[in-house]
Design a protein around this motif. Sequence first.
Motif, PDB file in Angstrom:
ATOM      1  N   HIS A  30       4.507  -1.107   8.869  1.00  0.00           N
ATOM      2  CA  HIS A  30       5.271  -1.777   7.398  1.00  0.00           C
ATOM      3  C   HIS A  30       4.404  -1.835   6.184  1.00  0.00           C
ATOM      4  CE1 HIS A  30       6.846  -5.192   5.165  1.00  0.00           C
ATOM      5  NE2 HIS A  30       7.962  -4.661   5.598  1.00  0.00           N
ATOM      6  N   PRO A  31       4.935  -1.551   5.191  1.00  0.00           N
ATOM      7  CA  PRO A  31       4.187  -1.591   3.851  1.00  0.00           C
ATOM      8  C   PRO A  31       3.022  -2.779   3.703  1.00  0.00           C
ATOM      9  CG  PRO A  31       6.250  -1.442   3.250  1.00  0.00           C
ATOM     10  CD  PRO A  31       6.139  -1.224   4.727  1.00  0.00           C
ATOM     11  N   MET A  32       3.540  -3.903   4.157  1.00  0.00           N
ATOM     12  CA  MET A  32       2.703  -4.962   4.002  1.00  0.00           C
ATOM     13  C   MET A  32       1.456  -5.019   5.016  1.00  0.00           C
ATOM     14  SD  MET A  32       2.420  -8.078   2.305  1.00  0.00           S
ATOM     15  CE  MET A  32       1.325  -9.166   2.764  1.00  0.00           C
ATOM     16  N   ALA A  33       1.865  -4.416   5.979  1.00  0.00           N
ATOM     17  CA  ALA A  33       0.350  -4.231   6.851  1.00  0.00           C
ATOM     18  C   ALA A  33      -0.596  -3.135   6.538  1.00  0.00           C
ATOM     19  CB  ALA A  33       1.082  -3.672   8.355  1.00  0.00           C
ATOM     20  N   ALA A  34       0.046  -2.231   5.876  1.00  0.00           N
ATOM     21  CA  ALA A  34      -0.643  -0.935   5.120  1.00  0.00           C
ATOM     22  C   ALA A  34      -1.484  -1.801   4.095  1.00  0.00           C
ATOM     23  CB  ALA A  34       0.333   0.098   4.550  1.00  0.00           C
ATOM     24  N   TYR A  35      -0.951  -2.639   3.201  1.00  0.00           N
ATOM     25  CA  TYR A  35      -1.533  -3.458   2.175  1.00  0.00           C
ATOM     26  C   TYR A  35      -2.694  -3.948   2.667  1.00  0.00           C
ATOM     27  CZ  TYR A  35      -2.505  -6.599  -1.596  1.00  0.00           C
ATOM     28  OH  TYR A  35      -3.074  -7.198  -2.535  1.00  0.00           O
ATOM     29  N   LEU A  36      -2.336  -4.814   3.673  1.00  0.00           N
ATOM     30  CA  LEU A  36      -3.655  -5.489   4.395  1.00  0.00           C
ATOM     31  C   LEU A  36      -4.595  -4.794   5.021  1.00  0.00           C
ATOM     32  CD1 LEU A  36      -1.322  -8.312   5.817  1.00  0.00           C
ATOM     33  CD2 LEU A  36      -2.774  -8.821   3.929  1.00  0.00           C
ATOM     34  N   CYS A  37      -4.309  -3.636   5.660  1.00  0.00           N
ATOM     35  CA  CYS A  37      -5.267  -2.924   6.369  1.00  0.00           C
ATOM     36  C   CYS A  37      -6.217  -2.338   5.177  1.00  0.00           C
ATOM     37  CB  CYS A  37      -4.791  -1.857   7.019  1.00  0.00           C
ATOM     38  SG  CYS A  37      -4.315  -2.345   8.500  1.00  0.00           S
ATOM     39  N   LEU A  38      -5.612  -1.825   4.150  1.00  0.00           N
ATOM     40  CA  LEU A  38      -6.045  -1.239   2.914  1.00  0.00           C
ATOM     41  C   LEU A  38      -7.169  -2.345   2.365  1.00  0.00           C
ATOM     42  CD1 LEU A  38      -6.618   1.305   1.282  1.00  0.00           C
ATOM     43  CD2 LEU A  38      -4.834   0.391  -0.258  1.00  0.00           C
ATOM     44  N   ARG A  39      -6.654  -3.671   2.333  1.00  0.00           N
ATOM     45  CA  ARG A  39      -7.423  -4.419   1.758  1.00  0.00           C
ATOM     46  C   ARG A  39      -8.617  -4.816   2.417  1.00  0.00           C
ATOM     47  NH1 ARG A  39      -6.403 -10.761   0.696  1.00  0.00           N
ATOM     48  NH2 ARG A  39      -6.768 -10.885   2.694  1.00  0.00           N
ATOM     49  N   SER A  40      -8.458  -4.787   3.814  1.00  0.00           N
ATOM     50  CA  SER A  40      -9.584  -4.896   4.837  1.00  0.00           C
ATOM     51  C   SER A  40     -10.591  -3.657   4.732  1.00  0.00           C
ATOM     52  CB  SER A  40      -9.190  -5.185   6.008  1.00  0.00           C
ATOM     53  OG  SER A  40      -8.125  -6.184   6.133  1.00  0.00           O
ATOM     54  N   MET A  41     -10.369  -2.728   4.191  1.00  0.00           N
ATOM     55  CA  MET A  41     -11.382  -1.480   4.300  1.00  0.00           C
ATOM     56  C   MET A  41     -12.760  -1.820   3.574  1.00  0.00           C
ATOM     57  SD  MET A  41     -10.375   0.944   6.100  1.00  0.00           S
ATOM     58  CE  MET A  41      -9.819  -0.518   7.140  1.00  0.00           C
ATOM     59  N   PRO A  42     -12.669  -2.439   2.319  1.00  0.00           N
ATOM     60  CA  PRO A  42     -13.962  -2.576   1.748  1.00  0.00           C
ATOM     61  C   PRO A  42     -15.081  -3.579   2.487  1.00  0.00           C
ATOM     62  CG  PRO A  42     -12.117  -2.791   0.146  1.00  0.00           C
ATOM     63  CD  PRO A  42     -11.747  -2.747   1.475  1.00  0.00           C
ATOM     64  N   THR A  43     -14.389  -4.468   3.244  1.00  0.00           N
ATOM     65  CA  THR A  43     -15.536  -5.032   4.139  1.00  0.00           C
ATOM     66  C   THR A  43     -15.636  -4.603   5.756  1.00  0.00           C
ATOM     67  OG1 THR A  43     -13.528  -6.589   4.746  1.00  0.00           O
ATOM     68  CG2 THR A  43     -14.661  -7.109   2.844  1.00  0.00           C
ATOM     69  N   LEU A  44     -15.290  -3.183   5.729  1.00  0.00           N
ATOM     70  CA  LEU A  44     -15.020  -3.020   7.314  1.00  0.00           C
ATOM     71  C   LEU A  44     -16.703  -2.786   7.718  1.00  0.00           C
ATOM     72  CD1 LEU A  44     -13.651  -1.706   9.765  1.00  0.00           C
ATOM     73  CD2 LEU A  44     -13.785   0.368   8.681  1.00  0.00           C
ATOM     74  N   ALA A  45     -17.549  -2.217   7.049  1.00  0.00           N
ATOM     75  CA  ALA A  45     -18.770  -1.942   7.405  1.00  0.00           C
ATOM     76  C   ALA A  45     -19.500  -3.002   7.449  1.00  0.00           C
ATOM     77  CB  ALA A  45     -19.293  -0.961   6.444  1.00  0.00           C
ATOM     78  N   LEU A  46     -19.369  -3.993   6.568  1.00  0.00           N
ATOM     79  CA  LEU A  46     -20.179  -5.329   6.637  1.00  0.00           C
ATOM     80  C   LEU A  46     -19.785  -6.089   7.913  1.00  0.00           C
ATOM     81  CD1 LEU A  46     -19.777  -6.880   2.806  1.00  0.00           C
ATOM     82  CD2 LEU A  46     -21.894  -6.129   4.133  1.00  0.00           C
ATOM     83  N   ARG A  47     -18.300  -6.199   8.101  1.00  0.00           N
ATOM     84  CA  ARG A  47     -17.721  -6.986   9.315  1.00  0.00           C
ATOM     85  C   ARG A  47     -18.485  -6.164  10.584  1.00  0.00           C
ATOM     86  NH1 ARG A  47     -12.898  -5.832   9.747  1.00  0.00           N
ATOM     87  NH2 ARG A  47     -12.400  -4.991   7.966  1.00  0.00           N
TER      88      ARG A  47
END
Length: 417
Positions: free
Chosen positions: A248-265
Amino acid sequence: MKMGYDFDTSAVHAGREDFLELGVHAAPLDLSSTYPIPDLEEGTASLEALAHGAADAPQKVYSRLNQPTVARFEGALAKLEGAEHAVAYASGMAALTAVLLALRVRHSEDARPHVLALRPIYGGSDHLLDHGLTGCEVEWVSAEEVSRKVRPETRLIIAETPANPTLKWLDLEQLVADAQGTPVMIDSTFATPVLQTPIAHGATLVMHSATKFLGGHGDVLAGIVATSNDEWAAALRHVRVITGACMHPMAAYLCLRSMPTLALRVRRATESATELAGFLMRQPAVSAVHYPKADHPLLGSQMLGRGSLISFELAGGYEAAAALMKAVQLCTPAVSLGSTDTLIQHPAGLTHHVVPEEERVAAGITAGMIRLSVGLESVDDLQRDLAQALAVAATTAPMGSQPEAASSSVVDQAAQS
Ligand SMILES: *Cc1c(COP(=O)(O)O)cnc(C)c1O
């Protein structure tokens, strides 16, 4: 964005390359299910191309065929995996199903495409592979058997590393060598591209349950497959169009929003997990801790960190494990992993319950085993919670268990492999 940035920079900027041009600072979220087709001829040609696996066409036609927000996340994840393409699905299981069905698209001459699969693997994946539903002939093998069991007509080798829930690491370059040219698919959900990029080690396909670290906040169900092989990518998109297991595009939006913090997390959770694994090894109620060793030969080459998952076994067996899950006050007793909060679960009773019992035991999934997905809380708070819960669990241990004797058999999985 220009090529050649470090991983952390790419994680922040991938999927945002056209923002300046668009005049936006957050990803556009397009929820359209259908798109206007003013030019019928162009619409027909676009539909024809997209329905057979093209990544793009002059007209989008329908969101099952082409979805710009999903494509944005796919582009970002492909970049982080060092792949040319990524194809996203409604869930990790939909992604694995699509890989198996893509074999039937790519090898329609095979009555039942031959697949080798390595155990242990995520319980749902085990169930799907074992079921026969996708029409593939799946043969279970160990890593040592691959070079002997692979046949000229074998179409795919499927493995998971780090494995679930034992956290054993497979040597990818060894596996690819043993595959003798047969494509290898790696479920890299536990590693994320922060710690491991299987394509750089010769894998043809890398799969993620984006529900876990990529989404990262426990609010998305999604899956994705990355590859640099054009034919595989087209077949994977073709299957998605046919089966409709779209992200779902909303899921894609949320995943994309999570990418910048992936390495930190991933790095923060890994630091905490390392500390908690040490703490668990010192607990008399804990008979074994499965956490990769600091001197693991693949650390620094294939895996860039030890990861944030720990499995451990309680000397008190099933009763102690069930009591521990009930006694935790901060950790969330729940399946899944890679979330901001710490999740604790019982593989034999939950994630791997669908795996036949003898296979479960052979894979080392014992009744006293607990899996911990360490989150982003203060590690001191987590340690206090586990300490109090272990104390409660110890009082429920069945008669005859001998914690003192058990503590001397603490293992560190890497020491065995
Ligand atoms: C969760 C998980 C899956 C399945 O993904 P869903 O998004 O739940 O469908 C597959 N592989 C691994 C390693 C997982 O942890």
